[in-house]
Write a protein that holds these residues in place. Structure first.
Motif, PDB file in Angstrom:
ATOM      1  N   SER A 141     -13.105  -2.157  -0.061  1.00  0.00           N
ATOM      2  CA  SER A 141     -12.502  -3.044   0.842  1.00  0.00           C
ATOM      3  C   SER A 141     -13.327  -4.079   0.921  1.00  0.00           C
ATOM      4  CB  SER A 141     -12.513  -2.476   2.297  1.00  0.00           C
ATOM      5  OG  SER A 141     -11.668  -3.164   3.270  1.00  0.00           O
ATOM      6  N   SER A 177      -3.514  -3.328   0.176  1.00  0.00           N
ATOM      7  CA  SER A 177      -4.019  -4.455  -0.390  1.00  0.00           C
ATOM      8  C   SER A 177      -3.278  -5.489  -0.217  1.00  0.00           C
ATOM      9  CB  SER A 177      -3.981  -4.137  -2.100  1.00  0.00           C
ATOM     10  OG  SER A 177      -2.461  -4.034  -2.606  1.00  0.00           O
ATOM     11  N   GLN A 198      -8.537  -5.786  -2.194  1.00  0.00           N
ATOM     12  CA  GLN A 198      -8.555  -4.460  -1.476  1.00  0.00           C
ATOM     13  C   GLN A 198      -8.731  -4.635   0.008  1.00  0.00           C
ATOM     14  OE1 GLN A 198      -8.039  -1.799  -3.241  1.00  0.00           O
ATOM     15  NE2 GLN A 198      -8.535   0.117  -2.304  1.00  0.00           N
ATOM     16  N   ASN A 248      -6.350   6.140  -6.165  1.00  0.00           N
ATOM     17  CA  ASN A 248      -6.749   6.317  -4.915  1.00  0.00           C
ATOM     18  C   ASN A 248      -8.406   7.177  -4.767  1.00  0.00           C
ATOM     19  OD1 ASN A 248      -7.595   6.388  -2.197  1.00  0.00           O
ATOM     20  ND2 ASN A 248      -5.392   6.952  -1.771  1.00  0.00           N
ATOM     21  N   GLY A 267       0.739  -1.215   0.070  1.00  0.00           N
ATOM     22  CA  GLY A 267       0.068  -0.116   0.114  1.00  0.00           C
ATOM     23  C   GLY A 267       1.063   1.155   0.314  1.00  0.00           C
ATOM     24  N   TRP A 291      -4.324   3.707   0.901  1.00  0.00           N
ATOM     25  CA  TRP A 291      -4.929   2.499   0.530  1.00  0.00           C
ATOM     26  C   TRP A 291      -3.881   1.232   0.685  1.00  0.00           C
ATOM     27  CZ3 TRP A 291      -2.042  -0.320  -2.876  1.00  0.00           C
ATOM     28  CH2 TRP A 291      -0.934   0.434  -3.602  1.00  0.00           C
ATOM     29  N   GLY A 329      -9.297   1.299   2.393  1.00  0.00           N
ATOM     30  CA  GLY A 329      -9.501   2.423   1.068  1.00  0.00           C
ATOM     31  C   GLY A 329     -10.479   2.064   0.261  1.00  0.00           C
ATOM     32  N   LYS A 330     -10.654   2.817  -0.605  1.00  0.00           N
ATOM     33  CA  LYS A 330     -11.602   2.586  -1.936  1.00  0.00           C
ATOM     34  C   LYS A 330     -10.687   3.047  -2.958  1.00  0.00           C
ATOM     35  CE  LYS A 330     -15.823   3.756   0.286  1.00  0.00           C
ATOM     36  NZ  LYS A 330     -17.039   4.817   0.572  1.00  0.00           N
ATOM     37  N   SER A 331     -10.700   2.246  -4.203  1.00  0.00           N
ATOM     38  CA  SER A 331      -9.844   2.357  -5.397  1.00  0.00           C
ATOM     39  C   SER A 331     -10.696   2.348  -6.619  1.00  0.00           C
ATOM     40  CB  SER A 331      -8.460   1.484  -5.423  1.00  0.00           C
ATOM     41  OG  SER A 331      -7.927   1.566  -4.200  1.00  0.00           O
TER      42      SER A 331
END
Length: 331
Positions: A102, A127, A84, A118, A58, A125, A87-89
């Motif tokens: 996530s 992963s 994930q 991101n 990350g 973020w 966070g949100k990607s």
């Protein structure tokens, strides 16, 4: 778990260049963007999952890109599964634009460009990634997964695979034999996540079937050549090879025998036309048959008469023999 033990489980922090180097060594050239290199903070903890490379990874980068130039420079030929975990990607890859949160998992084809974004720039973020060698994965699954796919969190296969990666990162290495079985189990879970709805009805399957036919056409005269060898040359599983033929109303063995018998007929017509006196057993072997009795039985079933029933220039067979001789002279 003690506080010290918890700290030991946290991934180590890396600066911009060190992070890029570690990611490149594991998965290929990926470049953080949208952040000053001096302000960059990233983490990466490698995990050996039964011989497969994985990592907790990350950063605070707003964007991570793998360009066409990166693809050409490193020539990486593998898939990357990305779970994930924080966070949100978003991702653009293979003409797909995806958003994932996530718990979700995406599949990346490292042989094609990709960009990650991101969606919460003020947050980091995180992963969990797993690198999957293309040839081994495709050979086991019998199909080639398409990069740019996303599966939402909560699927049974996704949970099992994520647990496998996480648990092994904290266990002692297993035996070599156990590793091989566990890798296959991981491949099966990937297949369960990303298998197409119909493996045999697609442009890719049609193209693959043409390649299979070409490989068999080149190799059928070898007595040691069979469905297993064809699958190995093409790089797919025997099961998938059989599915390709079954979907088209045939079997791989039937196709091989058809080529062998057609070739045998041509050789026998030439034998009659040129009066070579070549032993029929040699003709059988030249067409991929080890045993003459087996060859004679298959030939009679296909053409309705024995292999030695072609006289020299007599009747219908004689006309065919003349045509065969003309073709031979022309070539």
């Amino acid at each position: 778990m003690s506080q010290d033990a918890s700290k030991n489980l946290l991934p180590p922090q890396w600066d911009y260049e060190a992070w890029r180097h570690l990611v490149r060594a594991m998965a290929g050239r990926f470049n953080p963007e949208g952040v000053d290199p001096k302000a960059f903070t990233g983490w990466l903890r490698p995990i050996d999952v039964h011989g497969l490379a994985a990592a907790e990874v990350g950063s605070n980068a707003k964007r991570v890109e793998r360009s066409l130039r990166d693809v050409r420079l490193d020539g990486a030929d593998h898939y990357i599964m990305i779970f994930q975990v924080a966070g949100k990607s978003a991702m653009t890859h293979n003409d797909q634009a995806l958003r994932f949160d996530s718990g979700d998992v995406v599949l990346v084809d490292a042989a094609r460009p990709v960009a990650f974004f991101n969606r919460e720039p003020d947050k980091r973020w995180g992963s969990l990634t797993l690198v999957l060698p293309r040839r081994s994965l495709v050979s086991h699954l019998g199909f080639e997964p398409r990069g740019g796919l996303c599966r939402r969190g909560g699927t049974a296969a996704g949970r099992l695979l994520l647990d496998l990666i996480r648990s092994f990162g904290r266990e002692e290495p297993a035996s070599t034999l156990a590793d091989s079985y566990m890798r296959l189990a991981a491949y099966d879970l990937v297949g369960a996540l990303f298998a197409p709805t119909d493996l045999t009805s697609s442009r890719h399957a049609d193209k693959l079937f043409r390649r299979v036919r070409a490989v068999i056409t080149d190799g059928f005269a070898d007595p040691n050549f069979g469905p297993c060898e064809a699958a190995a040359v093409v790089g797919i599983s025997l099961r998938y090879l059989q599915q390709l033929f079954t979907h088209r109303g045939s079997t791989c063995s039937e196709f091989i025998y058809s080529l062998r018998l057609d070739h045998a007929k041509r050789l026998l017509l030439r034998r009659a036309a040129l009066s070579t006196g070549q032993p029929l057993s040699e003709v059988a072997y030249a067409c991929g048959f080890r045993n003459y009795a087996h060859f004679a039985r298959k030939f009679r079933q296909r053409f309705g008469h024995a292999p030695g029933a072609y006289p020299e220039a007599d009747g219908i067979a004689g006309n065919e023999a003349v045509n065969a001789r003309s073709s031979a002279e022309a070539s």
